[in-house]
Design an enzyme around this catalytic site. Structure first.
Site, PDB file in Angstrom:
ATOM      1  N   HIS A   1       0.665  -1.195  -0.078  1.00  0.00           N
ATOM      2  CA  HIS A   1       0.051   0.081  -0.127  1.00  0.00           C
ATOM      3  C   HIS A   1       0.776   1.325  -0.001  1.00  0.00           C
ATOM      4  O   HIS A   1       0.470   2.056   0.931  1.00  0.00           O
ATOM      5  CB  HIS A   1      -1.109  -0.137   1.257  1.00  0.00           C
ATOM      6  CG  HIS A   1      -2.089  -0.802   1.114  1.00  0.00           C
ATOM      7  ND1 HIS A   1      -2.731  -1.591  -0.136  1.00  0.00           N
ATOM      8  CD2 HIS A   1      -2.949  -1.641   2.049  1.00  0.00           C
ATOM      9  CE1 HIS A   1      -3.625  -2.297   0.123  1.00  0.00           C
ATOM     10  NE2 HIS A   1      -3.660  -2.375   1.551  1.00  0.00           N
TER      11      HIS A   1
ATOM     12  N   HIS B   1      -9.764   2.340   0.302  1.00  0.00           N
ATOM     13  CA  HIS B   1      -9.791   1.331   1.213  1.00  0.00           C
ATOM     14  C   HIS B   1     -10.987   1.429   2.274  1.00  0.00           C
ATOM     15  O   HIS B   1     -10.663   1.235   3.368  1.00  0.00           O
ATOM     16  CB  HIS B   1      -8.399   1.174   1.731  1.00  0.00           C
ATOM     17  CG  HIS B   1      -7.978  -0.274   2.224  1.00  0.00           C
ATOM     18  ND1 HIS B   1      -8.792  -1.015   3.037  1.00  0.00           N
ATOM     19  CD2 HIS B   1      -7.003  -0.781   1.838  1.00  0.00           C
ATOM     20  CE1 HIS B   1      -8.184  -2.319   3.034  1.00  0.00           C
ATOM     21  NE2 HIS B   1      -7.054  -2.396   2.130  1.00  0.00           N
ATOM     22  N   SER B   2     -11.972   1.716   1.682  1.00  0.00           N
ATOM     23  CA  SER B   2     -13.021   1.802   2.672  1.00  0.00           C
ATOM     24  C   SER B   2     -13.618   0.391   3.128  1.00  0.00           C
ATOM     25  O   SER B   2     -13.654  -0.639   2.351  1.00  0.00           O
ATOM     26  CB  SER B   2     -14.117   2.532   2.021  1.00  0.00           C
ATOM     27  OG  SER B   2     -14.064   3.872   1.964  1.00  0.00           O
ATOM     28  N   TYR B   3     -14.102   0.429   4.490  1.00  0.00           N
ATOM     29  CA  TYR B   3     -14.486  -0.948   5.052  1.00  0.00           C
ATOM     30  C   TYR B   3     -16.237  -0.786   5.077  1.00  0.00           C
ATOM     31  O   TYR B   3     -16.808  -0.038   5.903  1.00  0.00           O
ATOM     32  CB  TYR B   3     -13.926  -1.380   6.205  1.00  0.00           C
ATOM     33  CG  TYR B   3     -12.434  -1.570   6.328  1.00  0.00           C
ATOM     34  CD1 TYR B   3     -11.674  -0.684   5.862  1.00  0.00           C
ATOM     35  CD2 TYR B   3     -12.276  -2.858   6.733  1.00  0.00           C
ATOM     36  CE1 TYR B   3     -10.183  -1.205   6.049  1.00  0.00           C
ATOM     37  CE2 TYR B   3     -10.935  -3.208   6.944  1.00  0.00           C
ATOM     38  CZ  TYR B   3      -9.844  -2.523   6.490  1.00  0.00           C
ATOM     39  OH  TYR B   3      -8.610  -2.859   6.563  1.00  0.00           O
TER      40      TYR B   3
ATOM     41  N   ASP C   1      -9.460 -12.224   0.270  1.00  0.00           N
ATOM     42  CA  ASP C   1      -8.368 -11.072   0.241  1.00  0.00           C
ATOM     43  C   ASP C   1      -7.644 -11.426  -1.232  1.00  0.00           C
ATOM     44  O   ASP C   1      -6.375 -11.278  -1.333  1.00  0.00           O
ATOM     45  CB  ASP C   1      -7.516 -11.274   1.463  1.00  0.00           C
ATOM     46  CG  ASP C   1      -6.564 -10.125   1.479  1.00  0.00           C
ATOM     47  OD1 ASP C   1      -6.825  -9.068   0.689  1.00  0.00           O
ATOM     48  OD2 ASP C   1      -5.692  -9.952   2.261  1.00  0.00           O
TER      49      ASP C   1
ATOM     50  N   GLU D   1     -11.886  -3.029  -3.272  1.00  0.00           N
ATOM     51  CA  GLU D   1     -10.814  -1.953  -3.526  1.00  0.00           C
ATOM     52  C   GLU D   1     -10.389  -2.090  -5.067  1.00  0.00           C
ATOM     53  O   GLU D   1      -9.892  -3.219  -5.577  1.00  0.00           O
ATOM     54  CB  GLU D   1      -9.683  -2.494  -2.951  1.00  0.00           C
ATOM     55  CG  GLU D   1      -9.764  -2.401  -1.338  1.00  0.00           C
ATOM     56  CD  GLU D   1      -8.660  -3.235  -0.717  1.00  0.00           C
ATOM     57  OE1 GLU D   1      -7.300  -2.831  -0.972  1.00  0.00           O
ATOM     58  OE2 GLU D   1      -8.918  -4.310  -0.178  1.00  0.00           O
TER      59      GLU D   1
HETATM   60  C1  BGC Z   1      -4.966  -6.388   1.669  1.00  0.00           C
HETATM   61  C2  BGC Z   1      -4.881  -6.951   3.021  1.00  0.00           C
HETATM   62  C3  BGC Z   1      -4.275  -6.046   3.897  1.00  0.00           C
HETATM   63  C4  BGC Z   1      -5.332  -4.964   4.119  1.00  0.00           C
HETATM   64  C5  BGC Z   1      -5.207  -4.032   5.184  1.00  0.00           C
HETATM   65  C6  BGC Z   1      -5.925  -5.243   1.855  1.00  0.00           C
HETATM   66  O1  BGC Z   1      -5.944  -4.159   0.775  1.00  0.00           O
HETATM   67  O2  BGC Z   1      -5.156  -7.253   0.479  1.00  0.00           O
HETATM   68  O3  BGC Z   1      -4.108  -8.268   2.845  1.00  0.00           O
HETATM   69  O4  BGC Z   1      -4.316  -6.862   5.181  1.00  0.00           O
HETATM   70  O5  BGC Z   1      -5.422  -4.395   2.927  1.00  0.00           O
HETATM   71  O6  BGC Z   1      -3.873  -3.781   4.973  1.00  0.00           O
END
Ligand code: BGC
Length: 360
Positions: free
Chosen positions: A99, A169-171, A240, A300
């Protein structure tokens, strides 16, 4: 309507509101902090995870709500070659770089300007060599809210050839986090997915979703799949994985039956990392809630993770003189859910019977 509230020094919270939706974003990491929407009974809930204490965005991992860049997901062993030069990135996730490195875009303060009553433009110039990446990258993200749809439009140019793969990266949890996402219905317009290794890095193997727990071409409950006995799910501790869109529609749909809330994510990007929050382990989030694995799903949208090592013509290379221009929109609506809504129920009931799936 737009309202601005100061968090500290040059960090603000920007609220964009209309009759259908209220979203709160920050110029810190272009973070999506809140999405307040009604359910079918008119009750309002926040359908994204986040923190009440802003410090948590600045100090914790998990990238909750953040824009991720320069490059989302993993780069193998944090190194790559471009134009015969080798570059080294910070290793921050097992043996790999994740990231955008240690202080990627998620942890940067962006300049911003309010464009009108519905949109904000964030701007950031990432220095040549920042977090190991070549080229000065001039990056812009425009967030706009039209009716029930929030759109994120990304642009970038660079002074030297470089890599870029932006995501948000919203949940999401459409129940307002009153329960985990087991009873959320998911539909992904995807015929294949990328397999991962034990560190979450794509191996290069692309698998057909047919006959696997990854086939979400018809709506299916996340809870009916995520804990299945499947080697790839075990390696990821759940979903994932990059799911590659078929060319018809680059879309992911998420439905929560009890509230009637539906999220549709549409994008110009070719795939989405579907992540069931597998590594959340009890941290304190908004409204005094604690966040655990499966409490949300991340959708994502992005290019192939580690494309620089996997693709013949890596989709993540941005050449000097070219423009990166991608868009993802998030439509938050309330739909009428009834037994007659066959599109959803026909398949899911069939799937539940076939697998003698438990009630949640
Ligand atoms: C990744 C995960 C990671 C998460 C938080 C996701 O985009 O694929 O493996 O744990 O982000 O960092």
């Amino acid at each position: 309507m737009i309202k601005i509230e100061k968090v500290e020094n040059n960090i603000d919270l920007i609220t964009i509101k209309n009759d259908e939706l209220e979203v709160v974003v920050s110029n810190y990491g272009c973070t999506l902090v809140k999405v307040l929407m009604k359910d079918q009974a008119g009750n309002v809930d926040d359908v994204v995870l986040g923190y009440d204490d802003f410090k948590s965005y600045q100090t914790l991992d998990a990238y909750i709500g953040a824009l991720v860049g320069r490059v989302a997901n993993r780069i193998k062993k944090g190194t790559f070659e471009l134009n015969s030069q080798t570059y080294h990135l910070p290793i921050n996730n097992g043996p790999n770089s994740l990231h955008g490195g240690i202080k990627g875009f998620s942890y940067q303060v962006f300049d911003y300007q309010v464009l009108d009553e519905t949109s904000v433009e964030f701007h950031y110039v990432s220095k040549d060599g920042e977090e190991g990446y070549p080229g000065e990258l001039d990056f812009k993200a425009i967030y706009s809210l039209e009716g029930d749809t929030l759109t994120m439009h990304y642009h970038a140019t660079t002074s030297k050839d470089t890599l870029i793969n932006i995501t948000n990266h919203s949940y999401f949890n459409l129940s307002g986090k009153k329960e985990n996402v087991y009873q959320h219905l998911l539909k992904v317009h995807s015929d294949c997915f990328a397999c991962i290794d034990p560190d979450g890095l794509p191996t290069g193997e692309i698998k057909d979703v047919k006959g696997t727990s990854f086939d979400f071409n018809e709506f299916a409950y996340i809870g009916d799949r995520v804990d299945n006995d499947d080697e790839q799910l075990q390696l990821g501790k759940g979903f994932d994985h990059p799911m590659i869109f078929n060319t018809k529609e680059n879309q992911v749909e998420l439905v929560h039956e009890k509230t009637g809330r539906k999220l549709t994510v549409s994008t110009t990007l070719p795939q989405a990392q579907i992540y069931t929050a597998n590594y959340l382990d009890g941290r304190l989030g908004k409204y005094g809630q604690h966040y655990n694995a499966r409490d949300a799903i991340c959708i994502e949208t992005q290019n192939m993770p580690d494309a620089i090592h996997l693709e013949e013509n890596p989709s993540t290379i941005l050449k000097a003189g070219d423009t990166y221009d991608e868009k993802t929109s998030y439509k938050f609506e309330v739909i009428k859910i009834s037994r007659e809504n066959l599109e959803i129920f026909k398949y899911t009931n069939f799937f539940r019977l076939k697998n003698k799936v438990k009630e949640f």
